[in-house]
Design a protein around this motif. Structure first.
Motif, PDB file in Angstrom:
ATOM      1  N   SER A 244      37.565  32.822  79.371  1.00  0.00           N
ATOM      2  CA  SER A 244      37.067  31.485  79.075  1.00  0.00           C
ATOM      3  C   SER A 244      38.231  30.607  78.621  1.00  0.00           C
ATOM      4  CB  SER A 244      36.007  31.520  77.978  1.00  0.00           C
ATOM      5  OG  SER A 244      35.645  30.215  77.575  1.00  0.00           O
ATOM      6  N   PRO A 245      38.188  29.308  78.910  1.00  0.00           N
ATOM      7  CA  PRO A 245      39.206  28.410  78.366  1.00  0.00           C
ATOM      8  C   PRO A 245      39.007  28.119  76.879  1.00  0.00           C
ATOM      9  CG  PRO A 245      37.605  27.176  79.653  1.00  0.00           C
ATOM     10  CD  PRO A 245      37.289  28.631  79.860  1.00  0.00           C
ATOM     11  N   ALA A 246      37.808  28.447  76.351  1.00  0.00           N
ATOM     12  CA  ALA A 246      37.473  28.155  74.957  1.00  0.00           C
ATOM     13  C   ALA A 246      37.620  29.412  74.095  1.00  0.00           C
ATOM     14  CB  ALA A 246      36.038  27.643  74.864  1.00  0.00           C
ATOM     15  N   PRO A 247      37.826  29.239  72.788  1.00  0.00           N
ATOM     16  CA  PRO A 247      37.881  30.394  71.886  1.00  0.00           C
ATOM     17  C   PRO A 247      36.595  31.205  71.940  1.00  0.00           C
ATOM     18  CG  PRO A 247      38.683  28.424  70.791  1.00  0.00           C
ATOM     19  CD  PRO A 247      38.087  27.971  72.083  1.00  0.00           C
ATOM     20  N   LEU A 248      36.726  32.524  71.862  1.00  0.00           N
ATOM     21  CA  LEU A 248      35.587  33.433  71.947  1.00  0.00           C
ATOM     22  C   LEU A 248      35.386  34.164  70.628  1.00  0.00           C
ATOM     23  CD1 LEU A 248      36.381  35.165  75.369  1.00  0.00           C
ATOM     24  CD2 LEU A 248      34.889  33.193  74.990  1.00  0.00           C
ATOM     25  N   ARG A 249      34.120  34.407  70.293  1.00  0.00           N
ATOM     26  CA  ARG A 249      33.747  35.364  69.254  1.00  0.00           C
ATOM     27  C   ARG A 249      32.885  36.419  69.940  1.00  0.00           C
ATOM     28  NH1 ARG A 249      37.106  33.859  65.060  1.00  0.00           N
ATOM     29  NH2 ARG A 249      36.930  31.627  64.668  1.00  0.00           N
ATOM     30  N   ILE A 250      33.044  37.669  69.548  1.00  0.00           N
ATOM     31  CA  ILE A 250      32.304  38.742  70.208  1.00  0.00           C
ATOM     32  C   ILE A 250      31.718  39.705  69.181  1.00  0.00           C
ATOM     33  CG2 ILE A 250      33.798  38.643  72.239  1.00  0.00           C
ATOM     34  CD1 ILE A 250      34.965  41.405  71.173  1.00  0.00           C
ATOM     35  N   ASP A 251      30.695  40.436  69.604  1.00  0.00           N
ATOM     36  CA  ASP A 251      30.222  41.582  68.835  1.00  0.00           C
ATOM     37  C   ASP A 251      29.607  42.588  69.802  1.00  0.00           C
ATOM     38  OD1 ASP A 251      29.995  42.679  66.101  1.00  0.00           O
ATOM     39  OD2 ASP A 251      27.873  42.781  66.583  1.00  0.00           O
ATOM     40  N   LEU A 252      29.761  43.866  69.481  1.00  0.00           N
ATOM     41  CA  LEU A 252      29.345  44.947  70.366  1.00  0.00           C
ATOM     42  C   LEU A 252      27.984  45.483  69.958  1.00  0.00           C
ATOM     43  CD1 LEU A 252      32.742  46.883  70.378  1.00  0.00           C
ATOM     44  CD2 LEU A 252      32.006  45.041  71.910  1.00  0.00           C
ATOM     45  N   ALA A 253      27.109  45.659  70.937  1.00  0.00           N
ATOM     46  CA  ALA A 253      25.819  46.302  70.690  1.00  0.00           C
ATOM     47  C   ALA A 253      26.026  47.802  70.533  1.00  0.00           C
ATOM     48  CB  ALA A 253      24.878  46.024  71.864  1.00  0.00           C
ATOM     49  N   PRO A 254      25.015  48.538  70.033  1.00  0.00           N
ATOM     50  CA  PRO A 254      25.113  49.997  70.031  1.00  0.00           C
ATOM     51  C   PRO A 254      25.543  50.503  71.407  1.00  0.00           C
ATOM     52  CG  PRO A 254      23.165  49.315  68.825  1.00  0.00           C
ATOM     53  CD  PRO A 254      23.755  48.068  69.428  1.00  0.00           C
ATOM     54  N   ARG A 255      26.361  51.539  71.428  1.00  0.00           N
ATOM     55  CA  ARG A 255      27.045  51.968  72.648  1.00  0.00           C
ATOM     56  C   ARG A 255      26.104  52.167  73.844  1.00  0.00           C
ATOM     57  NH1 ARG A 255      32.016  54.124  73.721  1.00  0.00           N
ATOM     58  NH2 ARG A 255      32.545  54.161  71.507  1.00  0.00           N
TER      59      ARG A 255
ATOM     60  N   GLN B  98      23.517  50.709  74.691  1.00  0.00           N
ATOM     61  CA  GLN B  98      22.947  49.466  75.197  1.00  0.00           C
ATOM     62  C   GLN B  98      23.841  48.799  76.240  1.00  0.00           C
ATOM     63  OE1 GLN B  98      21.017  47.258  72.069  1.00  0.00           O
ATOM     64  NE2 GLN B  98      21.382  45.297  73.070  1.00  0.00           N
ATOM     65  N   ASN B  99      25.142  49.102  76.216  1.00  0.00           N
ATOM     66  CA  ASN B  99      26.084  48.555  77.204  1.00  0.00           C
ATOM     67  C   ASN B  99      26.085  47.028  77.246  1.00  0.00           C
ATOM     68  OD1 ASN B  99      26.454  51.253  77.814  1.00  0.00           O
ATOM     69  ND2 ASN B  99      26.435  50.950  80.026  1.00  0.00           N
ATOM     70  N   GLN B 100      26.098  46.397  76.070  1.00  0.00           N
ATOM     71  CA  GLN B 100      26.095  44.940  76.021  1.00  0.00           C
ATOM     72  C   GLN B 100      27.032  44.420  74.928  1.00  0.00           C
ATOM     73  OE1 GLN B 100      21.809  44.179  75.664  1.00  0.00           O
ATOM     74  NE2 GLN B 100      21.779  43.508  77.803  1.00  0.00           N
ATOM     75  N   ILE B 101      27.510  43.201  75.139  1.00  0.00           N
ATOM     76  CA  ILE B 101      28.382  42.523  74.195  1.00  0.00           C
ATOM     77  C   ILE B 101      27.884  41.092  74.037  1.00  0.00           C
ATOM     78  CG2 ILE B 101      30.739  41.767  73.700  1.00  0.00           C
ATOM     79  CD1 ILE B 101      31.743  44.022  75.504  1.00  0.00           C
ATOM     80  N   ALA B 102      27.698  40.645  72.794  1.00  0.00           N
ATOM     81  CA  ALA B 102      27.310  39.267  72.519  1.00  0.00           C
ATOM     82  C   ALA B 102      28.576  38.420  72.420  1.00  0.00           C
ATOM     83  CB  ALA B 102      26.512  39.181  71.225  1.00  0.00           C
ATOM     84  N   ILE B 103      28.513  37.209  72.966  1.00  0.00           N
ATOM     85  CA  ILE B 103      29.661  36.311  73.003  1.00  0.00           C
ATOM     86  C   ILE B 103      29.215  34.908  72.602  1.00  0.00           C
ATOM     87  CG2 ILE B 103      31.454  35.278  74.449  1.00  0.00           C
ATOM     88  CD1 ILE B 103      31.109  37.659  76.371  1.00  0.00           C
ATOM     89  N   THR B 104      29.949  34.257  71.699  1.00  0.00           N
ATOM     90  CA  THR B 104      29.822  32.814  71.560  1.00  0.00           C
ATOM     91  C   THR B 104      31.039  32.199  72.237  1.00  0.00           C
ATOM     92  OG1 THR B 104      30.813  32.919  69.333  1.00  0.00           O
ATOM     93  CG2 THR B 104      28.417  32.808  69.469  1.00  0.00           C
TER      94      THR B 104
END
Length: 292
Positions: free
Chosen positions: A49-60, A62-68
């Motif tokens: 992304s061209p914008a700053p990212l924040r991330i957090d990982l779901a339980p393994r 689940q195979n998902q990552i939350a991103i703002t």
């Protein structure tokens, strides 16, 4: 460049995949979400992304990552090959806002995502088990600024850091909130709290990256109003500490001899550590919150 203490570019040990870490790095055109094994192998870029990212990982599992990503809350889904390499399979936009979104955190069960909206003033929660609508995401509280937050007490509450108005901004307040539209409870005040994470094995413990009275930047384990361990890194300057799935390892940043932030993995059982990355453009690192 990623490296282990003894071997650069080493292959994963046979019979066991080296635990993975995710991180955000500033590149020439913007920011990237990357994952790799602890020893630097299987390095993969999952999102740009061209914008700053924040991330957090779901339980393994689940195979998902939350991103703002700027003004959007997104959910990245990935697959993992037999060799342990990650591949992005989809990216879904869950919510968009008129202003930039900030810090993001999965609940321990992976079904809710807390994030800061309205230029960091509103603590919001998106429920993955409910359809998007006027009440999803739901605003939990409004404060002057959510500096950081994490789910707390097995997901029954959220801990959040807010600049202290009582000290005129000379300290930070740690609050706890257990439901929407309730008043957060002040549980601690510290000179500075720059980063917040939850213990994986003790529901009542938090990892605080903070400044002590002497101005040292420390990473400590906090519980019930006080530090049970005030300096997990044994350094006078360390930042953005986060624990692995069983609280036996700590990833954190520290300045090198040139003052640039580099990243280490500390074995809290063996009281030893190794350099994870000396690339100064890494914003922070994160282990997966569950082992399996």
């Amino acid at each position: 460049c990623l490296l282990a203490t003894t071997l650069i570019g080493a292959k994963p040990p046979s019979g066991k995949v080296d635990p993975q870490i995710a991180y955000v790095i500033l590149t020439g055109p913007g920011f990237e979400l990357r994952v790799s094994n602890e020893n630097g192998t299987n390095l993969t870029t999952l999102y740009k992304s061209p914008a700053p990212l924040r991330i957090d990982l779901a339980p393994r599992a689940q195979n998902q990552i939350a991103i703002t990503d700027d003004k959007a809350l997104k959910l990245l889904t990935y697959t993992v090959s037999g060799s342990g390499a990650f591949v992005t399979s989809s990216v879904t936009t869950l919510y968009t806002d008129a202003s930039r979104l900030f810090y993001v955190d999965f609940s321990p069960n992976g079904r809710k995502i807390a994030f800061a909206a309205n230029n960091g003033q509103d603590l919001m929660v998106y429920d993955l088990d409910l359809p998007a609508g006027p009440d999803n995401p739901r605003k939990w509280t409004t404060v002057p600024y959510v500096w950081d937050h994490t789910w707390f007490r097995d997901g029954n509450s959220i801990a959040l850091v807010v600049p202290s108005t009582a000290t005129g901004g000379a300290a930070d307040d740690l609050y706890e909130i257990s439901a929407p539209d309730t008043t957060p409870t002040l549980i601690f005040t510290q000179r500075r709290i720059d980063f917040l994470d939850a213990s994986r094995t003790d529901p009542d413990a938090l990892v605080l990256s903070y400044n002590d009275a002497s101005g040292n930047a420390l990473v400590g384990l906090w519980k019930n109003g006080a530090f049970s361990q005030s300096n997990l890194t044994n350094r006078s300057a360390a930042f953005r500490g986060t624990l692995n799935c069983d609280d036996k390892k700590l990833a954190y940043g520290a300045p090198d001899k040139n003052g640039q932030l580099v990243w280490y993995i500390r074995d809290l059982v063996q009281n030893s550590e190794r350099l994870y990355t000396k690339t100064p453009r890494v914003n922070w690192t994160q282990f997966w919150p569950t082992c399996n």
